[in-house]
Design a protein around this motif. Structure first.
Motif, mmCIF file in Angstrom:
data_model
loop_
_atom_site.group_PDB
_atom_site.id
_atom_site.type_symbol
_atom_site.label_atom_id
_atom_site.label_comp_id
_atom_site.label_asym_id
_atom_site.label_seq_id
_atom_site.Cartn_x
_atom_site.Cartn_y
_atom_site.Cartn_z
ATOM 1 N N TYR A 6 -16.328 -19.679 39.115
ATOM 2 C CA TYR A 6 -14.960 -19.402 39.560
ATOM 3 C C TYR A 6 -14.047 -20.584 39.240
ATOM 4 N N LEU A 7 -14.524 -21.784 39.480
ATOM 5 C CA LEU A 7 -13.716 -22.966 39.165
ATOM 6 C C LEU A 7 -13.461 -23.078 37.662
ATOM 7 N N LEU A 8 -14.431 -22.706 36.863
ATOM 8 C CA LEU A 8 -14.237 -22.666 35.413
ATOM 9 C C LEU A 8 -13.175 -21.630 35.048
ATOM 10 N N PHE A 9 -13.243 -20.479 35.689
ATOM 11 C CA PHE A 9 -12.238 -19.438 35.455
ATOM 12 C C PHE A 9 -10.842 -19.954 35.826
ATOM 13 N N LEU A 10 -10.721 -20.631 36.968
ATOM 14 C CA LEU A 10 -9.429 -21.199 37.362
ATOM 15 C C LEU A 10 -8.950 -22.234 36.344
ATOM 16 N N ALA A 11 -9.873 -23.013 35.803
ATOM 17 C CA ALA A 11 -9.509 -23.987 34.769
ATOM 18 C C ALA A 11 -8.973 -23.275 33.528
ATOM 19 N N LEU A 12 -9.577 -22.155 33.182
ATOM 20 C CA LEU A 12 -9.089 -21.377 32.033
ATOM 21 C C LEU A 12 -7.695 -20.810 32.309
ATOM 22 N N VAL A 13 -7.457 -20.388 33.537
ATOM 23 C CA VAL A 13 -6.118 -19.911 33.913
ATOM 24 C C VAL A 13 -5.124 -21.067 33.804
ATOM 25 N N ALA A 14 -5.517 -22.253 34.224
ATOM 26 C CA ALA A 14 -4.640 -23.415 34.107
ATOM 27 C C ALA A 14 -4.316 -23.710 32.640
ATOM 28 N N VAL A 15 -5.299 -23.596 31.763
ATOM 29 C CA VAL A 15 -5.070 -23.788 30.328
ATOM 30 C C VAL A 15 -4.104 -22.723 29.814
ATOM 31 N N GLU A 16 -4.271 -21.503 30.292
ATOM 32 C CA GLU A 16 -3.355 -20.419 29.903
ATOM 33 C C GLU A 16 -1.938 -20.752 30.335
ATOM 34 N N ARG A 17 -1.783 -21.307 31.539
ATOM 35 C CA ARG A 17 -0.455 -21.699 32.026
ATOM 36 C C ARG A 17 0.156 -22.781 31.119
ATOM 37 N N LEU A 18 -0.663 -23.702 30.686
ATOM 38 C CA LEU A 18 -0.165 -24.724 29.765
ATOM 39 C C LEU A 18 0.281 -24.093 28.448
ATOM 40 N N ALA A 19 -0.454 -23.092 27.984
ATOM 41 C CA ALA A 19 -0.048 -22.370 26.767
ATOM 42 C C ALA A 19 1.296 -21.677 26.986
ATOM 43 N N GLU A 20 1.501 -21.139 28.176
ATOM 44 C CA GLU A 20 2.793 -20.528 28.493
ATOM 45 C C GLU A 20 3.911 -21.560 28.431
ATOM 46 N N LEU A 21 3.647 -22.738 28.984
ATOM 47 C CA LEU A 21 4.674 -23.780 28.981
ATOM 48 C C LEU A 21 5.002 -24.253 27.567
ATOM 49 N N VAL A 22 4.003 -24.349 26.710
ATOM 50 C CA VAL A 22 4.238 -24.711 25.308
ATOM 51 C C VAL A 22 5.078 -23.629 24.631
ATOM 52 N N THR A 23 4.713 -22.384 24.870
ATOM 53 C CA THR A 23 5.471 -21.253 24.314
ATOM 54 C C THR A 23 6.904 -21.277 24.840
ATOM 55 N N ALA A 24 7.053 -21.498 26.132
ATOM 56 C CA ALA A 24 8.384 -21.518 26.736
ATOM 57 C C ALA A 24 9.240 -22.650 26.172
ATOM 58 N N ARG A 25 8.642 -23.802 25.953
ATOM 59 C CA ARG A 25 9.405 -24.929 25.397
ATOM 60 C C ARG A 25 9.934 -24.568 23.997
ATOM 61 N N ARG A 26 9.084 -23.952 23.194
ATOM 62 C CA ARG A 26 9.496 -23.527 21.847
ATOM 63 C C ARG A 26 10.610 -22.476 21.943
ATOM 64 N N HIS A 27 10.462 -21.542 22.862
ATOM 65 C CA HIS A 27 11.463 -20.489 23.029
ATOM 66 C C HIS A 27 12.775 -21.041 23.598
ATOM 67 N N THR A 28 12.679 -22.059 24.440
ATOM 68 C CA THR A 28 13.892 -22.696 24.962
ATOM 69 C C THR A 28 14.703 -23.281 23.815
ATOM 70 N N ALA A 29 14.042 -23.992 22.918
ATOM 71 C CA ALA A 29 14.739 -24.571 21.759
ATOM 72 C C ALA A 29 15.384 -23.476 20.917
ATOM 73 N N TRP A 30 14.664 -22.373 20.705
ATOM 74 C CA TRP A 30 15.187 -21.248 19.928
ATOM 75 C C TRP A 30 16.440 -20.693 20.595
ATOM 76 N N SER A 31 16.363 -20.467 21.905
ATOM 77 C CA SER A 31 17.487 -19.874 22.639
ATOM 78 C C SER A 31 18.699 -20.799 22.669
ATOM 79 N N LEU A 32 18.464 -22.070 22.966
ATOM 80 C CA LEU A 32 19.583 -23.014 23.042
ATOM 81 C C LEU A 32 20.254 -23.196 21.684
ATOM 82 N N ALA A 33 19.481 -23.141 20.617
ATOM 83 C CA ALA A 33 20.048 -23.255 19.267
ATOM 84 C C ALA A 33 20.957 -22.076 18.943
#
Length: 184
Positions: A6-33
């Motif tokens: 379960y803790l490994l699964f939660l760690a994978l969810v945390a990694v997924e959240r980091l992927a979301e933040l990376v995606t969001a940062r890229r999309h923020t730049a796109w939107s602001l531009a």
């Protein structure tokens, strides 16, 4: 499922959240531009803390709770389905998806993917995940606490998005309007 799994699964969810933040940062730049405007900055830090607390709460409480197979496997299936819905939203919105509320003026509302049927499908995923993720390992206190706090946050967040979209389009978004944001 063992606590270690379960803790490994939660760690994978945390990694997924980091992927979301990376995606969001890229999309923020796109939107602001493209002249995008951010709304609701005040509630964003609260959202980050709440979603981080969900993962921490799951890990801490699960150490004191048993894995109940009927509940745990069902909750795991729902948590995975919520992830699928979340990434379907990301795909449907493309570069307009974000963890923040950023609207690019002049773009039409997204009515593809899950936005054909739901106004805020990403938040359906957040609500399901907020209940299911803790219940994978019987962390019912975390599920209840997150759900109550998230309900208050989503009330603010959805009003913010609806107002931002209405301002950008000059009309109230239809029931199946695409949202400007997502959840970390």
């Amino acid at each position: 499922m063992s606590l270690a799994c379960y803790l490994l699964f939660l760690a994978l969810v945390a990694v997924e959240r980091l992927a979301e933040l990376v995606t969001a940062r890229r999309h923020t730049a796109w939107s602001l531009a493209r002249g995008g405007r951010e709304y609701g900055r005040g509630h964003y830090p609260v959202m980050v803390v709440l979603h981080t607390a969900l993962l921490v709460g799951c890990a801490v409480e699960a150490a004191y709770r048993p894995f109940l197979p009927a509940l745990g496997w069902t909750a795991l299936a729902l948590a995975l389905a919520a992830q699928g819905l979340r990434w379907w939203c990301v795909g449907a919105l493309g570069p307009r998806w974000n963890t923040r509320v950023i609207v690019v003026p002049g773009l039409p509302l997204v009515l593809a993917g899950p936005y054909r049927w739901l106004r805020h499908p990403n938040y359906v995923a957040v609500v399901v995940e907020g209940v299911a993720l803790p219940l994978v390992h019987s962390a019912w206190l975390t599920a209840v606490a997150f759900t109550v706090a998230n309900a208050a946050l989503l009330r603010v967040r959805i009003r913010c998005e609806d107002a931002a979209l209405a301002g950008a389009t000059g009309t109230r978004p239809p029931v199946a309007a695409g949202a400007a944001g997502g959840a970390p």
